[in-house]
Each structure stands twice: as structure tokens, then as C-alpha cells.
Design a protein around this motif. Structure first.
Motif, PDB file in Angstrom:
ATOM      1  N   PRO A  81     134.329  56.315  -0.288  1.00  0.00           N
ATOM      2  CA  PRO A  81     133.335  56.358   0.790  1.00  0.00           C
ATOM      3  C   PRO A  81     133.086  57.797   1.268  1.00  0.00           C
ATOM      4  CG  PRO A  81     135.083  54.774   1.281  1.00  0.00           C
ATOM      5  CD  PRO A  81     135.535  55.604   0.115  1.00  0.00           C
ATOM      6  N   PHE A  82     131.988  57.975   1.966  1.00  0.00           N
ATOM      7  CA  PHE A  82     131.669  59.229   2.638  1.00  0.00           C
ATOM      8  C   PHE A  82     132.785  59.559   3.622  1.00  0.00           C
ATOM      9  CE2 PHE A  82     129.648  61.398   6.275  1.00  0.00           C
ATOM     10  CZ  PHE A  82     129.053  62.467   5.610  1.00  0.00           C
ATOM     11  N   ASN A  83     133.124  60.827   3.760  1.00  0.00           N
ATOM     12  CA  ASN A  83     134.085  61.321   4.739  1.00  0.00           C
ATOM     13  C   ASN A  83     135.532  60.887   4.464  1.00  0.00           C
ATOM     14  OD1 ASN A  83     134.206  63.151   6.811  1.00  0.00           O
ATOM     15  ND2 ASN A  83     134.084  61.620   8.428  1.00  0.00           N
ATOM     16  N   VAL A  84     135.868  60.730   3.189  1.00  0.00           N
ATOM     17  CA  VAL A  84     137.240  60.430   2.773  1.00  0.00           C
ATOM     18  C   VAL A  84     137.676  61.554   1.837  1.00  0.00           C
ATOM     19  CG1 VAL A  84     138.701  58.851   1.449  1.00  0.00           C
ATOM     20  CG2 VAL A  84     136.980  57.932   3.009  1.00  0.00           C
ATOM     21  N   LEU A  85     138.882  62.091   2.062  1.00  0.00           N
ATOM     22  CA  LEU A  85     139.419  63.136   1.186  1.00  0.00           C
ATOM     23  C   LEU A  85     139.770  62.545  -0.170  1.00  0.00           C
ATOM     24  CD1 LEU A  85     141.859  65.070   3.546  1.00  0.00           C
ATOM     25  CD2 LEU A  85     139.717  65.910   2.598  1.00  0.00           C
ATOM     26  N   SER A  86     139.546  63.284  -1.229  1.00  0.00           N
ATOM     27  CA  SER A  86     139.854  62.788  -2.569  1.00  0.00           C
ATOM     28  C   SER A  86     141.273  63.190  -2.992  1.00  0.00           C
ATOM     29  CB  SER A  86     138.813  63.275  -3.577  1.00  0.00           C
ATOM     30  OG  SER A  86     138.809  64.676  -3.643  1.00  0.00           O
ATOM     31  N   GLN A  87     142.207  63.021  -2.072  1.00  0.00           N
ATOM     32  CA  GLN A  87     143.633  63.245  -2.324  1.00  0.00           C
ATOM     33  C   GLN A  87     144.406  62.244  -1.474  1.00  0.00           C
ATOM     34  OE1 GLN A  87     143.113  67.293  -1.197  1.00  0.00           O
ATOM     35  NE2 GLN A  87     144.129  67.028   0.773  1.00  0.00           N
ATOM     36  N   PHE A  88     145.695  62.118  -1.770  1.00  0.00           N
ATOM     37  CA  PHE A  88     146.491  61.094  -1.091  1.00  0.00           C
ATOM     38  C   PHE A  88     147.045  61.536   0.262  1.00  0.00           C
ATOM     39  CE2 PHE A  88     146.440  59.141  -5.263  1.00  0.00           C
ATOM     40  CZ  PHE A  88     146.260  57.814  -4.928  1.00  0.00           C
TER      41      PHE A  88
ATOM     42  N   GLY B 299     129.069  47.536  -9.058  1.00  0.00           N
ATOM     43  CA  GLY B 299     129.863  46.390  -8.622  1.00  0.00           C
ATOM     44  C   GLY B 299     130.970  46.720  -7.642  1.00  0.00           C
ATOM     45  N   LEU B 300     131.168  47.989  -7.328  1.00  0.00           N
ATOM     46  CA  LEU B 300     132.203  48.392  -6.372  1.00  0.00           C
ATOM     47  C   LEU B 300     131.558  48.797  -5.052  1.00  0.00           C
ATOM     48  CD1 LEU B 300     134.561  50.646  -8.541  1.00  0.00           C
ATOM     49  CD2 LEU B 300     135.084  48.379  -7.611  1.00  0.00           C
ATOM     50  N   LYS B 301     131.973  48.181  -3.967  1.00  0.00           N
ATOM     51  CA  LYS B 301     131.517  48.594  -2.644  1.00  0.00           C
ATOM     52  C   LYS B 301     132.348  49.807  -2.218  1.00  0.00           C
ATOM     53  CE  LYS B 301     130.325  43.905  -1.345  1.00  0.00           C
ATOM     54  NZ  LYS B 301     130.776  42.709  -0.652  1.00  0.00           N
ATOM     55  N   PRO B 302     131.865  50.580  -1.264  1.00  0.00           N
ATOM     56  CA  PRO B 302     132.650  51.717  -0.786  1.00  0.00           C
ATOM     57  C   PRO B 302     134.039  51.261  -0.330  1.00  0.00           C
ATOM     58  CG  PRO B 302     130.444  51.823   0.109  1.00  0.00           C
ATOM     59  CD  PRO B 302     130.571  50.485  -0.583  1.00  0.00           C
ATOM     60  N   GLY B 303     135.061  51.962  -0.802  1.00  0.00           N
ATOM     61  CA  GLY B 303     136.453  51.638  -0.461  1.00  0.00           C
ATOM     62  C   GLY B 303     137.086  50.646  -1.410  1.00  0.00           C
TER      63      GLY B 303
ATOM     64  N   TRP C 266     124.585  51.095  -1.057  1.00  0.00           N
ATOM     65  CA  TRP C 266     125.113  50.713   0.245  1.00  0.00           C
ATOM     66  C   TRP C 266     124.625  51.711   1.291  1.00  0.00           C
ATOM     67  CZ3 TRP C 266     127.567  52.355  -4.124  1.00  0.00           C
ATOM     68  CH2 TRP C 266     127.998  53.688  -4.118  1.00  0.00           C
ATOM     69  N   PRO C 267     124.510  51.280   2.540  1.00  0.00           N
ATOM     70  CA  PRO C 267     124.122  52.244   3.588  1.00  0.00           C
ATOM     71  C   PRO C 267     125.253  53.241   3.827  1.00  0.00           C
ATOM     72  CG  PRO C 267     124.448  50.041   4.511  1.00  0.00           C
ATOM     73  CD  PRO C 267     124.659  49.933   3.035  1.00  0.00           C
ATOM     74  N   ARG C 268     124.882  54.458   4.126  1.00  0.00           N
ATOM     75  CA  ARG C 268     125.894  55.466   4.428  1.00  0.00           C
ATOM     76  C   ARG C 268     126.164  55.468   5.917  1.00  0.00           C
ATOM     77  NH1 ARG C 268     125.560  61.911   3.910  1.00  0.00           N
ATOM     78  NH2 ARG C 268     125.220  61.684   6.126  1.00  0.00           N
ATOM     79  N   ASP C 269     127.430  55.660   6.278  1.00  0.00           N
ATOM     80  CA  ASP C 269     127.821  55.731   7.678  1.00  0.00           C
ATOM     81  C   ASP C 269     128.518  57.062   7.927  1.00  0.00           C
ATOM     82  OD1 ASP C 269     128.349  55.054  10.316  1.00  0.00           O
ATOM     83  OD2 ASP C 269     130.195  53.989   9.818  1.00  0.00           O
ATOM     84  N   PRO C 270     127.915  57.983   8.661  1.00  0.00           N
ATOM     85  CA  PRO C 270     126.629  57.887   9.353  1.00  0.00           C
ATOM     86  C   PRO C 270     125.473  58.058   8.372  1.00  0.00           C
ATOM     87  CG  PRO C 270     127.525  60.080   9.664  1.00  0.00           C
ATOM     88  CD  PRO C 270     128.555  59.284   8.890  1.00  0.00           C
ATOM     89  N   PRO C 271     124.297  57.538   8.741  1.00  0.00           N
ATOM     90  CA  PRO C 271     123.149  57.658   7.837  1.00  0.00           C
ATOM     91  C   PRO C 271     122.673  59.098   7.710  1.00  0.00           C
ATOM     92  CG  PRO C 271     122.535  56.561   9.889  1.00  0.00           C
ATOM     93  CD  PRO C 271     124.008  56.812   9.948  1.00  0.00           C
TER      94      PRO C 271
END
Length: 182
Positions: free
Chosen positions: A10-17, A171-175, A116-121
Motif C-alpha cells: 500500500p501507499f505510505n508503507v516502508l518496503s522493509q521489515f 487479484g491482490l488488494k493493497p496489503g 483501488w482508491p489511494r488513501d489519501p487520494p
């Protein structure tokens, strides 16, 4: 057998653990994926969305993410302005960035994708048109797609990585994530 996870970041998620910044309380991959021993094969910026691949196989990780293998990555980019053939032609040839020329890219204008809609748009401006392009690159420089679209006069407003090699976010929703056989 190697594990391969397809994850729609998703938007605003770091691509690390983990988040190494002090005092920050940002979402990371660990908020979504609880699978031990897998690591990202490449990154997406905090403000980018879409497909990430995670694996427990170091050779597969290198094959996916190392630029020398030229794995194609397709992005859907909502850009500012009305993209015409001259801008697409520049992307096809490769553009000059501060860190050197890019390889030629596949680029085409597309209809608004059913995403999918982006949050925030994305901020809407009545006086500034926007459109969508599909851009396939075979490199992976820092913020490369954003820099390429800006170099041809169309700054990126929203960026979604849709496909890496043969794998896609379809086929994958955000998250959401799923494991596939390699």
C-alpha cells in the motif's frame, strides 16, 4: 523449494521489515507479512504502491533485483499533463537523468486503470489535466520512473508497480499477499 511471496504494497508503507528512524511510527512489511526468512527482492518508495516480491532464496532475489539481469518491471503512472507521442518517443529512446542515460523503455498512454482508491487520494486540480501511462523499465535506479516522467515534462502523481517479470499484482488488494510456486 524456494518461497516467493507476491505482495501488494500500500501507499505510505516502508518496503522493509523494520523502521530504523527514531521516533517514527510508520507501517512496514512486518505489519502485513509474518513469514520468517523472506526478504524483499527490490524496493518501492514510501509513496509508491504495488507489487513487491519477497523470497527466501538469495539467488532468486539477485536474479529479480540485480540490474544486470534486466528483469522487466511495469509501472502504471498517473502523470500531470496530457502525454503526447513526442514524450512517449523520448521514453522509448531513453532519457538523460542526472546519473546518466536510462535504457530505452516501453511506454504507452493507457485508459484509467481499474485500481483501488489511494488513501489519501491524489490531489485533483481542475485546471491541470492528468492521464495514465504504462512504463516498462529494465533497470532499478532510485525513483527512476518518477525522474523519467519529470524529464519528459510530466511529473508523476501516482505510481503503481503492476508487474515484475511474469508476476503481477492482479487479484491482490493493497496489503494482501500470496505465495506462488517458483
Amino acid at each position: 523449494m524456494s518461497r516467493l511471496i507476491l505482495f501488494n504494497k500500500p501507499f505510505n508503507v516502508l518496503s522493509q521489515f523494520t523502521d530504523r528512524s527514531i521516533g517514527a511510527d510508520r507501517l512496514t512489511l512486518s505489519n502485513y507479512i509474518d513469514v520468517p526468512g523472506v526478504y524483499p527482492a527490490g524496493r518501492l518508495d514510501l509513496d509508491s504502491e504495488g507489487l513487491m516480491l519477497l523470497t527466501d532464496d538469495g539467488r532468486l532475489q539477485a536474479r529479480i533485483s540485480n540490474p544486470r539481469f534486466k528483469t522487466p518491471k511495469t509501472y502504471l503512472a498517473q502523470v500531470e499533463g496530457d502525454v503526447q507521442e513526442d514524450a512517449l518517443a523520448l521514453l522509448h529512446k531513453g532519457v538523460m537523468l542526472k546519473d546518466g542515460p536510462t535504457l530505452p523503455a516501453e511506454a504507452e498512454r493507457i485508459d484509467d486503470p481499474a485500481l483501488w482508491p489511494r488513501d489519501p487520494p491524489v490531489r485533483f486540480r481542475k485546471t491541470v489535466p492528468d492521464c495514465w501511462i504504462s512504463l516498462t523499465i529494465r533497470e532499478g535506479r532510485n525513483r527512476q520512473v518518477r525522474r523519467m516522467t519529470a524529464a519528459v515534462g510530466h511529473p508523476t502523481l501516482r505510481l503503481v508497480r503492476w508487474q515484475i517479470g511474469d508476476w503481477s499484482a492482479d487479484g491482490l488488494k493493497p496489503g494482501e499477499w500470496r505465495e506462488v510456486r517458483v
